[in-house]
Design a protein around this motif. Sequence first.
Motif, PDB file in Angstrom:
ATOM      1  N   THR A  33      44.025  54.809  32.130  1.00 25.58           N
ATOM      2  CA  THR A  33      42.556  54.884  32.007  1.00 25.58           C
ATOM      3  C   THR A  33      41.712  53.638  32.362  1.00 25.58           C
ATOM      4  OG1 THR A  33      42.817  54.086  29.681  1.00 25.58           O
ATOM      5  CG2 THR A  33      42.846  56.553  29.770  1.00 25.58           C
ATOM      6  N   SER A  34      42.205  52.628  32.398  1.00 20.54           N
ATOM      7  CA  SER A  34      41.414  51.434  32.980  1.00 20.54           C
ATOM      8  C   SER A  34      42.400  50.586  33.944  1.00 20.54           C
ATOM      9  CB  SER A  34      41.404  50.672  31.773  1.00 20.54           C
ATOM     10  OG  SER A  34      42.125  50.235  31.142  1.00 20.54           O
ATOM     11  N   PHE A  35      41.634  49.729  34.888  1.00 15.98           N
ATOM     12  CA  PHE A  35      42.297  49.038  35.754  1.00 15.98           C
ATOM     13  C   PHE A  35      40.959  48.229  36.423  1.00 15.98           C
ATOM     14  CE2 PHE A  35      43.866  47.968  39.989  1.00 15.98           C
ATOM     15  CZ  PHE A  35      45.132  47.902  39.941  1.00 15.98           C
ATOM     16  N   MET A  36      41.254  46.970  36.362  1.00 15.87           N
ATOM     17  CA  MET A  36      39.944  45.998  36.868  1.00 15.87           C
ATOM     18  C   MET A  36      40.649  44.786  37.544  1.00 15.87           C
ATOM     19  SD  MET A  36      39.844  43.373  34.455  1.00 15.87           S
ATOM     20  CE  MET A  36      38.298  42.799  34.778  1.00 15.87           C
ATOM     21  N   THR A  37      39.639  44.387  38.267  1.00 19.61           N
ATOM     22  CA  THR A  37      39.991  43.014  39.035  1.00 19.61           C
ATOM     23  C   THR A  37      38.707  42.438  39.087  1.00 19.61           C
ATOM     24  OG1 THR A  37      41.200  41.848  41.031  1.00 19.61           O
ATOM     25  CG2 THR A  37      39.762  43.752  41.386  1.00 19.61           C
ATOM     26  N   ALA A  38      38.785  40.907  38.924  1.00 18.84           N
ATOM     27  CA  ALA A  38      37.612  40.008  38.834  1.00 18.84           C
ATOM     28  C   ALA A  38      37.751  38.843  39.281  1.00 18.84           C
ATOM     29  CB  ALA A  38      36.928  40.218  37.357  1.00 18.84           C
ATOM     30  N   PHE A  39      36.928  38.209  39.820  1.00 19.19           N
ATOM     31  CA  PHE A  39      37.090  36.818  40.201  1.00 19.19           C
ATOM     32  C   PHE A  39      35.727  35.891  40.121  1.00 19.19           C
ATOM     33  CE2 PHE A  39      37.256  39.440  43.854  1.00 19.19           C
ATOM     34  CZ  PHE A  39      36.316  38.825  44.779  1.00 19.19           C
ATOM     35  N   LEU A  40      35.888  34.471  40.392  1.00 18.45           N
ATOM     36  CA  LEU A  40      34.667  33.876  40.523  1.00 18.45           C
ATOM     37  C   LEU A  40      34.265  33.705  42.114  1.00 18.45           C
ATOM     38  CD1 LEU A  40      35.539  31.251  37.804  1.00 18.45           C
ATOM     39  CD2 LEU A  40      33.810  33.117  37.327  1.00 18.45           C
ATOM     40  N   SER A  41      33.218  33.601  42.283  1.00 15.35           N
ATOM     41  CA  SER A  41      32.642  33.340  43.890  1.00 15.35           C
ATOM     42  C   SER A  41      32.431  31.785  44.005  1.00 15.35           C
ATOM     43  CB  SER A  41      31.114  34.393  44.165  1.00 15.35           C
ATOM     44  OG  SER A  41      30.249  33.603  43.275  1.00 15.35           O
ATOM     45  N   LYS A  42      32.217  31.194  43.075  1.00 16.46           N
ATOM     46  CA  LYS A  42      32.147  29.623  43.283  1.00 16.46           C
ATOM     47  C   LYS A  42      33.223  29.175  43.066  1.00 16.46           C
ATOM     48  CE  LYS A  42      28.910  28.038  40.740  1.00 16.46           C
ATOM     49  NZ  LYS A  42      27.980  27.525  39.731  1.00 16.46           N
ATOM     50  N   ASN A  61      36.516  48.310  38.374  1.00 21.82           N
ATOM     51  CA  ASN A  61      36.294  48.341  37.020  1.00 21.82           C
ATOM     52  C   ASN A  61      36.378  49.894  36.445  1.00 21.82           C
ATOM     53  OD1 ASN A  61      35.925  47.533  34.311  1.00 21.82           O
ATOM     54  ND2 ASN A  61      33.811  47.027  34.249  1.00 21.82           N
ATOM     55  N   LEU A  62      37.674  50.270  36.863  1.00 20.95           N
ATOM     56  CA  LEU A  62      37.918  51.827  36.470  1.00 20.95           C
ATOM     57  C   LEU A  62      38.080  51.696  34.957  1.00 20.95           C
ATOM     58  CD1 LEU A  62      39.271  54.496  37.462  1.00 20.95           C
ATOM     59  CD2 LEU A  62      41.489  53.634  37.236  1.00 20.95           C
ATOM     60  N   GLY A  63      37.350  52.651  34.513  1.00 23.96           N
ATOM     61  CA  GLY A  63      37.074  52.939  33.167  1.00 23.96           C
ATOM     62  C   GLY A  63      36.210  52.032  32.339  1.00 23.96           C
ATOM     63  N   ASN A  64      35.652  51.064  33.117  1.00 28.49           N
ATOM     64  CA  ASN A  64      34.555  50.189  32.412  1.00 28.49           C
ATOM     65  C   ASN A  64      34.878  49.551  31.292  1.00 28.49           C
ATOM     66  OD1 ASN A  64      32.652  51.051  34.440  1.00 28.49           O
ATOM     67  ND2 ASN A  64      32.103  52.944  33.782  1.00 28.49           N
ATOM     68  N   ALA A  65      36.067  49.209  31.136  1.00 28.38           N
ATOM     69  CA  ALA A  65      36.583  48.358  30.194  1.00 28.38           C
ATOM     70  C   ALA A  65      36.384  47.044  30.134  1.00 28.38           C
ATOM     71  CB  ALA A  65      38.069  48.624  29.844  1.00 28.38           C
ATOM     72  N   TYR A  66      35.805  46.534  31.267  1.00 28.85           N
ATOM     73  CA  TYR A  66      35.688  45.208  31.425  1.00 28.85           C
ATOM     74  C   TYR A  66      33.918  45.082  31.249  1.00 28.85           C
ATOM     75  CZ  TYR A  66      34.718  40.402  33.220  1.00 28.85           C
ATOM     76  OH  TYR A  66      34.312  38.915  33.248  1.00 28.85           O
ATOM     77  N   ASN A  67      33.453  44.175  30.495  1.00 26.78           N
ATOM     78  CA  ASN A  67      32.064  44.122  30.407  1.00 26.78           C
ATOM     79  C   ASN A  67      31.500  42.897  31.248  1.00 26.78           C
ATOM     80  OD1 ASN A  67      29.260  43.047  29.467  1.00 26.78           O
ATOM     81  ND2 ASN A  67      29.433  44.211  27.580  1.00 26.78           N
TER      82      ASN A  67
END
Length: 143
Positions: A33-42, A61-67
């Motif tokens: 139901t959720s799968f996400m990846t995130a990183f910093l651009s700087k 941000n599959l499932g929008n669990a990360y705000n």
Amino acid sequence: MATAALETQLTTENKRVEEMLTTLTNGLPSRITSFMTAFLSKRDNAFPQVSVVIFDVVPVNLGNAYNATSGIFTTPVNGTYLFSMTIGNPTGKPGTIRMEKNQESIAYAFAGHTRGWDHGSQTIVVRMSVGDVMSVEGEVHVS
């Protein structure tokens, strides 16, 4: 590196991540139901005190669990979750990151204490219940 070159590199990396995720998610059970990846651009983000790291690039941000405003992942369903984080800092710019489940540290990594670029990573499998929260907190320099 010029801003335009960084934006081009970021766009290329985002496309690569999206392609990998499409490949990874094909054939996965529908119960995911959720799968996400995130990183910093700087490259260098200063945190004079321990603070939640708010990732400014969230290609998936599959499932929008990360705000993306608060930097908090809120568990949508009970289950076993895998979280991974990496920090990479140059000599003289040490920093730490840690994973916090419901505001309790459960893992940490540090970098920048040796010569050249130093990297630290942590991957952890965690049992989560609906409403549990996970964040990454950073201190000093976070790249």
